[in-house]
Design a protein around this motif. Structure first.
Motif, PDB file in Angstrom:
ATOM      1  N   UNK A   5      52.875  35.389  38.446  1.00  0.00           N
ATOM      2  CA  UNK A   5      52.944  36.214  37.364  1.00  0.00           C
ATOM      3  C   UNK A   5      53.958  36.327  36.518  1.00  0.00           C
ATOM      4  N   UNK A   6      53.811  35.880  35.313  1.00  0.00           N
ATOM      5  CA  UNK A   6      54.971  35.748  34.339  1.00  0.00           C
ATOM      6  C   UNK A   6      54.644  36.763  33.021  1.00  0.00           C
ATOM      7  N   UNK A   7      55.969  37.059  32.071  1.00  0.00           N
ATOM      8  CA  UNK A   7      55.542  37.667  31.082  1.00  0.00           C
ATOM      9  C   UNK A   7      56.477  37.152  29.873  1.00  0.00           C
ATOM     10  N   UNK A   8      56.026  37.670  28.552  1.00  0.00           N
ATOM     11  CA  UNK A   8      56.838  37.142  27.399  1.00  0.00           C
ATOM     12  C   UNK A   8      56.961  38.115  26.442  1.00  0.00           C
ATOM     13  N   UNK A   9      57.901  38.324  25.885  1.00  0.00           N
ATOM     14  CA  UNK A   9      57.981  39.155  24.692  1.00  0.00           C
ATOM     15  C   UNK A   9      57.793  38.391  23.450  1.00  0.00           C
ATOM     16  N   UNK A  10      56.700  38.892  22.658  1.00  0.00           N
ATOM     17  CA  UNK A  10      56.446  38.323  21.254  1.00  0.00           C
ATOM     18  C   UNK A  10      56.669  39.065  20.177  1.00  0.00           C
ATOM     19  N   UNK A  11      57.244  38.456  19.048  1.00  0.00           N
ATOM     20  CA  UNK A  11      57.969  39.294  18.042  1.00  0.00           C
ATOM     21  C   UNK A  11      56.781  39.343  16.918  1.00  0.00           C
ATOM     22  N   UNK A  12      55.686  39.838  17.437  1.00  0.00           N
ATOM     23  CA  UNK A  12      54.483  40.512  16.402  1.00  0.00           C
ATOM     24  C   UNK A  12      53.716  41.616  17.059  1.00  0.00           C
ATOM     25  N   UNK A  13      53.210  42.477  16.145  1.00  0.00           N
ATOM     26  CA  UNK A  13      52.575  43.567  16.517  1.00  0.00           C
ATOM     27  C   UNK A  13      51.483  43.427  17.755  1.00  0.00           C
ATOM     28  N   UNK A  14      51.204  44.501  18.549  1.00  0.00           N
ATOM     29  CA  UNK A  14      50.288  44.420  19.729  1.00  0.00           C
ATOM     30  C   UNK A  14      48.941  43.841  19.022  1.00  0.00           C
ATOM     31  N   UNK A  15      48.290  44.235  18.046  1.00  0.00           N
ATOM     32  CA  UNK A  15      47.111  43.729  17.621  1.00  0.00           C
ATOM     33  C   UNK A  15      46.937  42.338  17.313  1.00  0.00           C
ATOM     34  N   UNK A  16      47.996  41.702  16.825  1.00  0.00           N
ATOM     35  CA  UNK A  16      48.169  40.325  16.463  1.00  0.00           C
ATOM     36  C   UNK A  16      48.104  39.690  17.780  1.00  0.00           C
ATOM     37  N   UNK A  17      48.910  39.890  18.696  1.00  0.00           N
ATOM     38  CA  UNK A  17      49.041  39.248  20.127  1.00  0.00           C
ATOM     39  C   UNK A  17      47.776  39.297  20.690  1.00  0.00           C
ATOM     40  N   UNK A  18      47.120  40.318  20.726  1.00  0.00           N
ATOM     41  CA  UNK A  18      45.760  40.539  21.559  1.00  0.00           C
ATOM     42  C   UNK A  18      44.967  39.528  20.755  1.00  0.00           C
ATOM     43  N   UNK A  19      44.855  39.791  19.267  1.00  0.00           N
ATOM     44  CA  UNK A  19      43.791  38.957  18.618  1.00  0.00           C
ATOM     45  C   UNK A  19      43.792  37.594  18.935  1.00  0.00           C
ATOM     46  N   UNK A  20      45.179  37.114  18.808  1.00  0.00           N
ATOM     47  CA  UNK A  20      45.433  35.537  19.061  1.00  0.00           C
ATOM     48  C   UNK A  20      44.900  35.118  20.457  1.00  0.00           C
ATOM     49  N   UNK A  21      45.261  36.004  21.408  1.00  0.00           N
ATOM     50  CA  UNK A  21      44.963  35.481  22.723  1.00  0.00           C
ATOM     51  C   UNK A  21      43.171  35.577  22.939  1.00  0.00           C
ATOM     52  N   UNK A  22      42.602  36.456  22.100  1.00  0.00           N
ATOM     53  CA  UNK A  22      40.995  36.303  22.205  1.00  0.00           C
ATOM     54  C   UNK A  22      40.351  35.278  21.607  1.00  0.00           C
ATOM     55  N   UNK A  23      41.302  34.373  20.780  1.00  0.00           N
ATOM     56  CA  UNK A  23      40.595  33.149  20.201  1.00  0.00           C
ATOM     57  C   UNK A  23      40.924  32.001  21.066  1.00  0.00           C
ATOM     58  N   UNK A  24      39.964  31.904  21.768  1.00  0.00           N
ATOM     59  CA  UNK A  24      39.950  31.088  23.121  1.00  0.00           C
ATOM     60  C   UNK A  24      39.977  29.766  22.969  1.00  0.00           C
ATOM     61  N   UNK A  25      39.348  29.410  21.715  1.00  0.00           N
ATOM     62  CA  UNK A  25      39.083  27.918  21.358  1.00  0.00           C
ATOM     63  C   UNK A  25      40.597  27.481  20.808  1.00  0.00           C
ATOM     64  N   UNK A  26      41.555  28.201  20.701  1.00  0.00           N
ATOM     65  CA  UNK A  26      42.785  27.832  20.147  1.00  0.00           C
ATOM     66  C   UNK A  26      43.807  27.458  21.235  1.00  0.00           C
ATOM     67  N   UNK A  27      43.311  27.695  22.533  1.00  0.00           N
ATOM     68  CA  UNK A  27      44.106  27.624  23.769  1.00  0.00           C
ATOM     69  C   UNK A  27      44.800  26.207  23.804  1.00  0.00           C
ATOM     70  N   UNK A  28      44.195  25.191  23.558  1.00  0.00           N
ATOM     71  CA  UNK A  28      44.913  23.764  23.606  1.00  0.00           C
ATOM     72  C   UNK A  28      46.039  23.703  22.496  1.00  0.00           C
ATOM     73  N   UNK A  29      46.171  24.465  21.588  1.00  0.00           N
ATOM     74  CA  UNK A  29      47.336  24.519  20.638  1.00  0.00           C
ATOM     75  C   UNK A  29      48.685  24.836  21.395  1.00  0.00           C
ATOM     76  N   UNK A  30      48.348  25.888  22.603  1.00  0.00           N
ATOM     77  CA  UNK A  30      49.574  26.172  23.451  1.00  0.00           C
ATOM     78  C   UNK A  30      49.607  26.001  24.955  1.00  0.00           C
TER      79      UNK A  30
END
Length: 158
Positions: A5-30
């Motif tokens: 269990x890990x957490x991080x605070x990102x300096x972007x709005x909620x919608x932007x963080x969520x939307x980025x995570x749902x782009x699964x094909x981009x996971x290899x970038x990070x």
């Protein structure tokens, strides 16, 4: 089964963080060790990973997803056994807490050794740190999937 269990605070709005995570094909970038993720449909993804010299292919099924709140998945078929959840919580209008919980059942000598040495914990922490850098740096800018998946929906095996 090991739980990370890990957490991080990102300096972007909620919608932007969520939307980025749902782009699964981009996971290899990070995500270290993730070679490819192919989205098969709204609920299923196919993963190709190379970790510690061990290449694996497996599928995951999203069993619960609520936009701007959470995504819960589990592996299906194959010899990779895991389940997890990522949650998104607004800190303020421009900051979001992203919390990842991952249950992994290591198979094979390499994976069991990596788990015993805490390498899975470190990998998850590193992946979240790289996600922070990626999303804050504007990587993959675009809209994510805004649908709803509930346990027991058609197509779900729960």
């Amino acid at each position: 089964m090991s739980t990370v269990k890990e957490a991080v605070e990102v300096d972007v709005p909620l919608r932007r963080a969520y939307d980025q995570w749902t782009r699964f094909t981009e996971f290899p970038h990070f995500m270290e060790g993730v070679d490819e993720v192919t989205q098969l449909d709204d609920r299923h993804n196919h993963w190709v990973t190379s970790i510690g010299g061990v290449r694996r292919e497996f599928d995951t099924e999203i069993v619960d997803q609520l936009a701007d709140d959470r995504i819960t998945w589990r592996s299906v078929g194959g010899d990779t056994r895991q389940r997890g959840s990522v949650r998104f919580e607004p800190v303020d209008p421009m900051h979001t807490r992203v919390e990842l919980t991952l249950d992994v059942d290591p198979t094979g000598v390499v994976e069991k050794g990596a788990d015993a040495l805490g390498m899975i914990d470190r990998r998850v922490k590193g992946d979240l740190r790289r996600f922070k850098d990626y999303v804050e740096g504007g990587g993959g800018d675009g809209t994510g999937w805004r649908g709803r998946i509930r346990p027991g929906d058609p197509g779900s095996t729960l």
